[in-house]
Design a protein around this motif. Structure first.
Motif, PDB file in Angstrom:
ATOM      1  N   THR A   2       0.869  -1.172   0.000  1.00 45.44           N
ATOM      2  CA  THR A   2       0.000   0.000   0.000  1.00 45.44           C
ATOM      3  C   THR A   2       0.904   1.220   0.000  1.00 45.44           C
ATOM      4  O   THR A   2       2.061   1.165   0.450  1.00 45.44           O
ATOM      5  N   SER A  30      -8.099 -10.636  -2.338  1.00 44.65           N
ATOM      6  CA  SER A  30      -9.536 -10.376  -2.360  1.00 44.65           C
ATOM      7  C   SER A  30      -9.756  -8.906  -2.732  1.00 44.65           C
ATOM      8  O   SER A  30      -8.818  -8.104  -2.738  1.00 44.65           O
ATOM      9  N   ALA A  31     -11.004  -8.538  -3.022  1.00 43.93           N
ATOM     10  CA  ALA A  31     -11.303  -7.183  -3.483  1.00 43.93           C
ATOM     11  C   ALA A  31     -10.860  -6.114  -2.488  1.00 43.93           C
ATOM     12  O   ALA A  31     -10.370  -5.055  -2.896  1.00 43.93           O
ATOM     13  N   ASP A  32     -10.995  -6.370  -1.190  1.00 46.43           N
ATOM     14  CA  ASP A  32     -10.593  -5.368  -0.204  1.00 46.43           C
ATOM     15  C   ASP A  32      -9.151  -5.557   0.273  1.00 46.43           C
ATOM     16  O   ASP A  32      -8.672  -4.822   1.144  1.00 46.43           O
ATOM     17  N   GLY A  33      -8.441  -6.534  -0.280  1.00 55.39           N
ATOM     18  CA  GLY A  33      -7.042  -6.763   0.061  1.00 55.39           C
ATOM     19  C   GLY A  33      -6.807  -7.474   1.382  1.00 55.39           C
ATOM     20  O   GLY A  33      -5.665  -7.637   1.795  1.00 55.39           O
ATOM     21  N   SER A  34      -7.863  -7.937   2.029  1.00 54.45           N
ATOM     22  CA  SER A  34      -7.698  -8.562   3.345  1.00 54.45           C
ATOM     23  C   SER A  34      -7.351 -10.044   3.283  1.00 54.45           C
ATOM     24  O   SER A  34      -6.893 -10.615   4.269  1.00 54.45           O
ATOM     25  N   THR A  52      -5.026 -14.195   6.050  1.00 55.61           N
ATOM     26  CA  THR A  52      -5.902 -13.081   6.387  1.00 55.61           C
ATOM     27  C   THR A  52      -5.547 -12.573   7.773  1.00 55.61           C
ATOM     28  O   THR A  52      -5.382 -13.359   8.709  1.00 55.61           O
ATOM     29  N   ASP A  82     -13.793 -12.246  -4.725  1.00 51.91           N
ATOM     30  CA  ASP A  82     -13.754 -10.884  -4.184  1.00 51.91           C
ATOM     31  C   ASP A  82     -13.875 -10.849  -2.670  1.00 51.91           C
ATOM     32  O   ASP A  82     -13.213 -10.050  -2.003  1.00 51.91           O
ATOM     33  N   ASP A  83     -14.727 -11.713  -2.097  1.00 47.65           N
ATOM     34  CA  ASP A  83     -14.911 -11.714  -0.643  1.00 47.65           C
ATOM     35  C   ASP A  83     -13.890 -12.596   0.083  1.00 47.65           C
ATOM     36  O   ASP A  83     -13.898 -12.676   1.315  1.00 47.65           O
TER      37      ASP A  83
END
Length: 173
Positions: A2, A30-34, A52, A82-83
């Motif tokens: 980031t 994942s879509a949120d990067g987590s 994660t 994504d999730d």
């Protein structure tokens, strides 16, 4: 990576890799990067992982090593929904000489090979945002897979030569 924190080294769930340079590798987020998926070297055998919040989950070891190997089969998680709930990639399938077969894993780490008895190499290359549909390559052909339909080979474009391979590298969400 980031902008605020620069690169983050995830480390490995294993005590040692296969030399100084072979520890782990991230392949998708994942879509949120987590959630991160990839492979981690367990000694000199790569296995699939899900990461994660600083916690590794080793994904279920699937497949069969080559007949003359003393190592477990190689697994890699290449893509994640994504999730972050579904990961997919490949598991080694050495008994049939296929090298690798497409595989899917759930967030709890359990998985399934999609073409366990196929004699051609393949792997999952893309996943839908909801994780229900995966696409990949099996032999020279592209496929789609869902839990409801199973593995469906896609038609080959007419301009393809018999040895041209289809690589479905993306799925529309």
């Amino acid at each position: 990576w980031t902008e605020a924190t620069d690169w983050q080294d995830l480390g490995s769930p294993h005590a040692q890799g296969c030399g100084a340079d072979e520890i782990s590798g991230a392949f998708d987020l994942s879509a949120d990067g987590s959630v991160v998926v990839g492979l981690a070297w367990n000694g000199c055998t790569p296995d699939a992982f899900r990461w994660t919040g600083g916690t590794f989950t080793s994904l279920q070891l699937l497949g069969t090593p080559f007949a003359d190997s003393k190592n477990p089969p190689t697994n890699r998680a290449t893509v994640v929904s994504d999730d972050g709930a579904i990961a997919a990639g490949f598991a080694q399938n050495g008994v049939l000489g296929a090298d690798r077969s497409p595989a899917v894993w759930r967030a709890d780490g359990t998985g399934v090979m999609l073409a366990e008895t196929h004699e051609n190499p393949g792997e999952v290359l893309s996943i839908s945002g909801d994780g229900i549909t995966v696409a990949g390559q099996l032999g020279f052909d592209a496929f789609l897979w869902t839990p409801g339909t199973g593995l469906v080979t896609l038609p080959r474009p007419e301009i393809f030569l018999p040895t041209d391979t289809s690589f479905p590298n993306a799925i529309n969400h």
